[in-house]
Design a protein around this motif. Structure first.
Motif, PDB file in Angstrom:
ATOM      1  N   THR A 253       0.928 -11.141   7.861  1.00  8.55           N
ATOM      2  CA  THR A 253       0.310  -9.968   7.262  1.00  8.55           C
ATOM      3  C   THR A 253       1.366  -8.866   7.178  1.00  8.55           C
ATOM      4  O   THR A 253       2.421  -8.934   7.820  1.00  8.55           O
ATOM      5  CB  THR A 253      -0.864  -9.450   8.107  1.00  8.55           C
ATOM      6  OG1 THR A 253      -0.357  -8.953   9.359  1.00  8.55           O
ATOM      7  CG2 THR A 253      -1.887 -10.547   8.377  1.00  8.55           C
ATOM      8  N   GLU A 254       1.063  -7.845   6.401  1.00  4.12           N
ATOM      9  CA  GLU A 254       1.967  -6.714   6.293  1.00  4.12           C
ATOM     10  C   GLU A 254       2.154  -6.050   7.652  1.00  4.12           C
ATOM     11  O   GLU A 254       3.273  -5.631   8.007  1.00  4.12           O
ATOM     12  CB  GLU A 254       1.402  -5.709   5.292  1.00  4.12           C
ATOM     13  CG  GLU A 254       2.288  -4.488   5.063  1.00  4.12           C
ATOM     14  CD  GLU A 254       1.730  -3.573   3.991  1.00  4.12           C
ATOM     15  OE1 GLU A 254       2.475  -2.690   3.536  1.00  4.12           O
ATOM     16  OE2 GLU A 254       0.546  -3.745   3.607  1.00  4.12           O
ATOM     17  N   LYS A 300       0.626  -7.625  -3.438  1.00  3.65           N
ATOM     18  CA  LYS A 300       1.034  -7.443  -2.043  1.00  3.65           C
ATOM     19  C   LYS A 300       2.248  -8.309  -1.717  1.00  3.65           C
ATOM     20  O   LYS A 300       3.208  -7.847  -1.087  1.00  3.65           O
ATOM     21  CB  LYS A 300      -0.117  -7.784  -1.111  1.00  3.65           C
ATOM     22  CG  LYS A 300       0.206  -7.666   0.373  1.00  3.65           C
ATOM     23  CD  LYS A 300       0.572  -6.244   0.774  1.00  3.65           C
ATOM     24  CE  LYS A 300      -0.625  -5.332   0.706  1.00  3.65           C
ATOM     25  NZ  LYS A 300      -0.294  -3.967   1.152  1.00  3.65           N
TER      26      LYS A 300
END
Length: 573
Positions: A253-254, A300
């Motif tokens: 994930t970020e 993203k």
């Protein structure tokens, strides 16, 4: 005319002499007196190498390396030990493993009484812990292969919630208090892509499958940011101790990338991390969910690729999960399960939906990794990859298929034909009862005869990249080499090996953990072999892999791990 030529020649002599006599740039480090397996066919063996600015500047004899040494050069005596390129782990779950470091280790718990004993003792030793957590139980540990129940755990801990994650991460086992804390009752609806296992009366038994696991996981208190950073540091120390210089994070994930970046800024990132953004967003407390749109996922992933560009930390891939696992009857099969004729598994996508997602990611220049375990998921993924390549034309895309536990013989040649990398985890094929009885029994002998067929794939020209799937199994590459070469447990079972035609040579298996995995991350020009110009990523081993009996490959120790010329682990050298 002649005099002018002679004068010009004489005038040039000091310059020429100065040029040829110019000293080489001083090396930062020289490793000498070693037995270096370079991985380079042109020069497979050497005794020494020199490193400057994180890269190898010379490989050859002790004299060759010494020619680059100066007063400030650090010298490491290899003591005649074997040196190999740093190991890569092509399928790793760093944040998941970090959060499990203090959980009960059940990977070697052979039966239910042993699991219960460990839960009881852990609970007594940690009276203030709000949740009792463990991971690693095998489906074969339950009597007769039956599903686990909440009553099994209530018998040893009823006051506090207990959460035990299966070794593969695709199932969880809770006691009654755990179900209560997670809000799981007989009235709970089935989550999309998951199963709440119920008894004949409709009550939850305590076993959760696939996305239903998130219902329980969301209820467990999470560590703080500072605690998470400390856990990741501990994990990185283990990574270095096992000789892993590059790991491919197969779920990210970020927020996790930001944690790694913080460690990098502090000089605490001691391995190279290639990160795939998960196509499933973090849990919101009601189960894992896909990104709201494919466009959001693409945006993203592209933003992270632009922001994180290496050399220690980079992004640029997306990880898709096409199906579940065979032991839980959730892997997608082309034909019904042998032990559950009413189901072919639990695919997460239709063929059309998967193809559309892959096409969009490929069009954005992203590498695609797809978890595909059952033969149905493998074929669906290969079809999606083929369609995307046909739609977009030729480019160096390096699609990856993760796990490939069983596939149809007709699909073997498609890996090489499509340029698809088989990213496999040898220790998943460790022929313990969980594999040879539960796993094989679920799909029957015909499909089980193609279990983890890395030998067939290699002979058909496919590229192999090896990893562990930590914390699903331990991260030791030596344990993986043992299974890849022998198809036997560490105890030598079964005699002759499980599906011995799938064995690899030691060279082939070692390449899967080095050059093959480097190629899978677009790193073959930077690492994976020990040649001038590449990063100085290497390990020094206690025992010579090429001199050990094959059945002892698992029993080794890393004495030194180097990443970019920096020694990140040293023990006994």
């Amino acid at each position: 005319m002649l005099s002018r030529l002679l004068a010009a020649t004489v005038a040039a002599l000091p310059l020429a002499t100065a040029f040829t006599a110019a000293p080489r740039p001083e090396a930062d480090l020289v490793l000498r007196n070693a037995r270096i397996r370079t991985g380079d066919d042109a020069r497979p063996w050497a005794r020494a190498l020199a490193v400057r600015d994180g890269r190898i500047v010379a490989v050859g004899s002790d004299a060759d390396a010494a020619a680059h040494a100066g007063p400030a050069t650090a010298v490491v005596d290899g003591g005649g030990r074997l040196v190999v390129p740093g190991f890569h782990d092509a399928h790793f779950h760093l944040p998941m493993g970090a959060q499990q470091l203090d959980a009960i280790d059940l990977l070697d718990a052979a039966d239910l009484p042993e699991i219960q004993r460990r839960v009881r003792e852990h609970a007594r030793a940690h009276p203030a812990v709000p949740w009792i957590r463990g991971r690693g139980w095998f489906y074969s540990a339950l009597p007769g292969g039956r599903p686990p129940t909440r009553q099994d755990l209530d018998a040893v801990e009823a006051a506090r919630p207990v959460y035990l994650e299966a070794y593969d991460g695709h199932s969880a086992w809770l006691n009654s208090r755990g179900l209560e804390k997670a809000g799981i009752t007989r009235a709970s609806p089935e989550p999309a892509g998951g199963v709440i296992v119920r008894d004949a009366a409709g009550d939850p038994t305590g076993m959760l499958k696939e996305s239903a696991v998130e219902l329980a996981y969301a209820a467990i208190p999470k560590p703080s940011r500072a605690e998470t950073l400390a856990l990741i540091e501990r994990s990185l120390a283990l990574v270095a101790r096992h000789g892993l210089t590059t790991v491919h994070n197969a779920h990210g994930t970020e927020e996790e990338l930001e944690l790694y970046a913080e460690l990098e800024r502090a000089g605490k990132l001691t391995a190279r991390l290639y990160n795939a953004l998960s196509a499933v967003a973090p849990s919101d407390g009601v189960g894992a969910r896909p990104f709201p749109t494919t466009e959001a996922l693409v945006d993203k992933a592209r933003a992270l690729k632009a922001r994180y560009r290496g050399p220690l930390l980079w992004a640029g891939a997306v990880k898709i999960v096409a199906d579940g696992v065979i032991e839980a009857n959730t892997a997608a099969m082309l034909e019904p399960y042998a032990n559950a004729p009413g189901t072919r598994g639990l695919p997460n996508y239709t063929g059309e939906a998967l193809a559309g997602l892959v096409r969009a990611l490929d069009a954005a220049g992203l590498q695609v990794w797809t978890h595909a375990i059952g033969d149905g998921a493998v074929r669906m993924t290969l079809d999606a990859y083929e369609a995307a390549a046909r739609a977009r034309g030729a480019r160096d895309r390096r699609f990856r298929l993760e796990h490939v536990e069983t596939h149809q013989a007709a699909d073997t040649g498609r890996f090489a034909a499509l340029g698809v990398i088989a990213s496999m985890q040898p220790m998943h094929a460790n022929p313990q009862p969980n594999m040879t009885v539960v796993w094989a029994g679920a799909i029957g002998p015909e499909r089980a005869s193609r279990a983890w067929a890395w030998g067939s794939l290699r002979r058909a020209g496919a590229r192999l990249a090896f990893g562990s799937d930590w914390p699903v199994v331990g991260m030791s590459p030596f344990a993986g080499l043992q299974v890849a070469v022998n198809r036997q447990t560490a105890e030598g079972q079964p005699p002759g090996g499980w599906l011995p035609e799938q064995r690899l040579s030691l060279e082939e298996a070692l390449a899967g953990y080095t050059a093959g995995a480097a190629y899978a991350a677009f790193l073959e020009a930077e690492t994976g072999t020990l040649v001038p110009g590449k990063w100085a990523d290497l390990v020094v081993l206690r025992d010579d892999l090429f001199a050990l009996p094959p059945h002892r490959l698992h029993d080794n120790q890393v004495l030194l791990t180097m990443v970019g010329g920096r020694i990140v682990h040293r023990d006994g050298l």
